[in-house]
Design an enzyme around this catalytic site. Sequence first.
Site, PDB file in Angstrom:
ATOM      1  N   ASP A 118      -9.901   5.263  -2.307  1.00 53.98           N
ATOM      2  CA  ASP A 118      -8.787   5.853  -3.043  1.00 53.98           C
ATOM      3  C   ASP A 118      -9.349   6.546  -4.285  1.00 53.98           C
ATOM      4  O   ASP A 118     -10.569   6.667  -4.452  1.00 53.98           O
ATOM      5  CB  ASP A 118      -7.727   4.807  -3.398  1.00 53.98           C
ATOM      6  CG  ASP A 118      -8.171   3.881  -4.524  1.00 53.98           C
ATOM      7  OD1 ASP A 118      -9.395   3.765  -4.788  1.00 53.98           O
ATOM      8  OD2 ASP A 118      -7.302   3.263  -5.167  1.00 53.98           O
ATOM      9  N   GLU A 146       0.821  -1.208   0.000  1.00 52.57           N
ATOM     10  CA  GLU A 146       0.000   0.000   0.000  1.00 52.57           C
ATOM     11  C   GLU A 146       0.857   1.260   0.000  1.00 52.57           C
ATOM     12  O   GLU A 146       0.526   2.243  -0.666  1.00 52.57           O
ATOM     13  CB  GLU A 146      -0.957  -0.006   1.199  1.00 52.57           C
ATOM     14  CG  GLU A 146      -2.095  -1.001   1.081  1.00 52.57           C
ATOM     15  CD  GLU A 146      -2.993  -0.722  -0.119  1.00 52.57           C
ATOM     16  OE1 GLU A 146      -3.105   0.451  -0.538  1.00 52.57           O
ATOM     17  OE2 GLU A 146      -3.587  -1.674  -0.639  1.00 52.57           O
ATOM     18  N   TYR A 199      -6.397   6.465   4.527  1.00 55.69           N
ATOM     19  CA  TYR A 199      -6.601   5.469   3.482  1.00 55.69           C
ATOM     20  C   TYR A 199      -5.787   4.203   3.757  1.00 55.69           C
ATOM     21  O   TYR A 199      -6.311   3.087   3.697  1.00 55.69           O
ATOM     22  CB  TYR A 199      -6.223   6.013   2.095  1.00 55.69           C
ATOM     23  CG  TYR A 199      -6.019   4.872   1.131  1.00 55.69           C
ATOM     24  CD1 TYR A 199      -7.111   4.188   0.613  1.00 55.69           C
ATOM     25  CD2 TYR A 199      -4.736   4.384   0.852  1.00 55.69           C
ATOM     26  CE1 TYR A 199      -6.945   3.078  -0.193  1.00 55.69           C
ATOM     27  CE2 TYR A 199      -4.555   3.278   0.043  1.00 55.69           C
ATOM     28  CZ  TYR A 199      -5.664   2.624  -0.478  1.00 55.69           C
ATOM     29  OH  TYR A 199      -5.489   1.511  -1.256  1.00 55.69           O
TER      30      TYR A 199
END
Length: 307
Positions: free
Chosen positions: A153, A52, A135
């Site tokens: 996102d 990520e 996020y």
Amino acid sequence: MPTVPAPPRSTSPAPGTTDALVARTVAWFDDAARDLPWRRPDRTAWGVLVSEVMLQQTPVVRVEPVWRAWMERWPTPADLAAAPTADVLRAWDRLGYPRRALRLQQCAAAIARRHDGTVPDDEDALRALPGIGEYTAAAVRAFAFGRRSVVVDTNVRRVLARTLGGAALGAPSPTAAERDLAARVVPDDDARAARWAAASMELGAVVCTARAPRCGACPVADLCAWRAASHPPDPHAHRRRTQAWHGTDRQVRGRVMAALRAAVDPVPRALLADSGPDQAQVDRCLGGLVEDGLVEQDDAGRYHLPA
């Protein structure tokens, strides 16, 4: 005759629309999902977190080989925390935004120190780690632990803006209304919520793309409010900024970092002169890299990666 104003568009999707959107998107994902290593059953929570961070503003095709090498070299947070910073920056290679590498190492050290080397599954604990924002914390909770969270996102924003909002794209910056809508769409069940998070992101990444959406291949095309409205243009187009690259400080910083990654010994300033067209710009970028902790200067004025 006076014009009667049109009623305001509802911010809530029609009853049943969200259920159908989730069900069809998840079913499509079950067949169409890309085979990515951080999605496989043998993935670790640390591997998901690393992916990520690497995927922020960087495409999958560039991330995957770096991620594989990274996880082979530093398979746990403790491994990365103990690594020389210069090695970490060299391994980051050309992924861009190298401060992410520093934050990831700091994050690894915090996990090792605060959580006995185990990535936490609590969003508040994740957000307390260096470099982990809203996020990333939500994504790790969903993709590593299969838990319900609101993962939003740019891809998910675009899917929801089009299917439920009837807009080509969302506003330039995320809004509270967008997040509220996203939260209402997420299923209550942990496993299904996590699957929706991955599926909606994938739909935006490979079908409902920003510039060339493949509406003919979309599993929810008949549910899409934007398509039903004949694809109206982006109302925020005039507010969006396009980032230049050639001649920017970011390009010069990248050239300096590339030179230092390739160097065995500290590099004199004169050998970095061709990093940019303007020497004042090179000096400014060098100063910024030093301030960011990405570069150090020795007593002789030469530059090198942190030890």
